[in-house]
Scaffold this motif. Structure first.
Motif, PDB file in Angstrom:
ATOM      1  N   MET A  48       0.824  -1.206   0.000  1.00  0.00           N
ATOM      2  CA  MET A  48       0.000   0.000   0.000  1.00  0.00           C
ATOM      3  C   MET A  48       0.856   1.252   0.000  1.00  0.00           C
ATOM      4  SD  MET A  48      -1.474  -0.525   3.873  1.00  0.00           S
ATOM      5  CE  MET A  48      -2.731   0.730   3.741  1.00  0.00           C
ATOM      6  N   ASN A  55      -4.258   5.815   5.914  1.00  0.00           N
ATOM      7  CA  ASN A  55      -5.152   5.081   5.038  1.00  0.00           C
ATOM      8  C   ASN A  55      -5.215   3.620   5.460  1.00  0.00           C
ATOM      9  OD1 ASN A  55      -2.404   5.677   3.824  1.00  0.00           O
ATOM     10  ND2 ASN A  55      -2.998   3.960   2.524  1.00  0.00           N
ATOM     11  N   GLU A  56      -6.346   3.017   5.071  1.00  0.00           N
ATOM     12  CA  GLU A  56      -6.641   1.661   5.506  1.00  0.00           C
ATOM     13  C   GLU A  56      -7.008   0.820   4.286  1.00  0.00           C
ATOM     14  OE1 GLU A  56      -9.040   1.515   9.150  1.00  0.00           O
ATOM     15  OE2 GLU A  56     -10.253  -0.022   8.159  1.00  0.00           O
ATOM     16  N   ASP A  57      -6.561  -0.429   4.303  1.00  0.00           N
ATOM     17  CA  ASP A  57      -6.938  -1.355   3.239  1.00  0.00           C
ATOM     18  C   ASP A  57      -7.214  -2.687   3.908  1.00  0.00           C
ATOM     19  OD1 ASP A  57      -5.303  -2.566   0.171  1.00  0.00           O
ATOM     20  OD2 ASP A  57      -7.299  -2.891   1.024  1.00  0.00           O
TER      21      ASP A  57
END
Lengths: 111, 115
Positions: A48, A55-57
């Motif tokens: 990422m 940020n998040e995934d």
């Protein structure tokens, strides 16, 4: 001082644990930030990008603190398949789009 | 599918010989890079090229040479002058317009061993 520093590990954690990796970078002109994953004897693959707002995934969360020149990666509910080496990567402002890699943090997720 | 192809996957070389590692991409990327990785160390930049017929030295260029005659191809020659050539060599590419938010695309690497 290395341009990108990481704790080499290994981090041995049980399945389902939450694990956090940290990384510091020395050049305040660094512009872009990434986490790569590298499996044993394989090429690195982009996990990422890291944005200033964080940020998040899925189970992965990345955060950037420009003031402290610090990047983090949080893995929640770790799986056996998360076992790999995680590379912190920065791009400096300037020509070539060159990326500078940390030495990586090794994660081993165990039953 | 678009990607980067490195060949061969494994290469054995005798001391004193030059050897060329192949890297081909069909991603239409302008920029290409060669890195070397040693056990327990991070990737170190050998050479990079942003456009055809132009390339620059990276941090550890001594003992290596490259060419960029075509956009798709960026071969690396490991010469006999390279003192410790045994390593994992990785080729990568990226669009040269600054869109490094997507990082690099890597080939699967060539593992070179000097015997």
């Amino acid at each position: 001082r290395k341009e990108v520093e990481q704790d080499p590990g290994p981090f041995n954690v049980p399945e389902g644990a939450t694990v956090a990796f940290n990384c510091t970078y020395s050049n305040s002109a660094s512009q872009s930030f990434f986490w790569y994953r590298q499996d044993c004897r394989k090429e690195p693959k982009l996990l990422m990008s890291v944005y200033s707002s964080g940020n998040e995934d899925g189970r992965f969360t990345a955060q950037l603190n420009r003031a402290s020149q610090y990047i983090s990666l949080l893995i929640r509910d770790s799986k056996l398949s998360d076992s790999a080496t995680y590379l912190c990567v920065v791009k400096l402002t300037g020509g070539g789009n060159k990326l500078t890699f940390g030495t990586g943090t090794q994660l081993k997720v165990e039953l | 599918d678009g990607g980067i192809t490195q060949s061969p996957k494994y290469l054995f070389r005798k001391e004193g010989q030059n050897v060329t590692l192949s890297c081909e991409q069909n991603l239409n990327h302008d920029a290409m890079y060669w890195y070397r990785q040693d056990p327990g160390q991070g990737l170190r930049l050998i050479y990079y090229s942003q456009i055809v017929n132009d390339f620059q030295k990276g941090d550890i260029a001594e003992g290596y040479s490259v060419s960029r005659e075509k956009k798709e191809s960026f071969p690396l020659t490991v010469t006999s002058a390279q003192k410790n050539p045994t390593a994992f060599y990785l080729c990568a590419s990226n669009s040269a317009d600054g869109r490094a938010r997507n990082g690099y695309t890597f080939g699967s690497g060539t593992r070179l061993t000097v015997v």
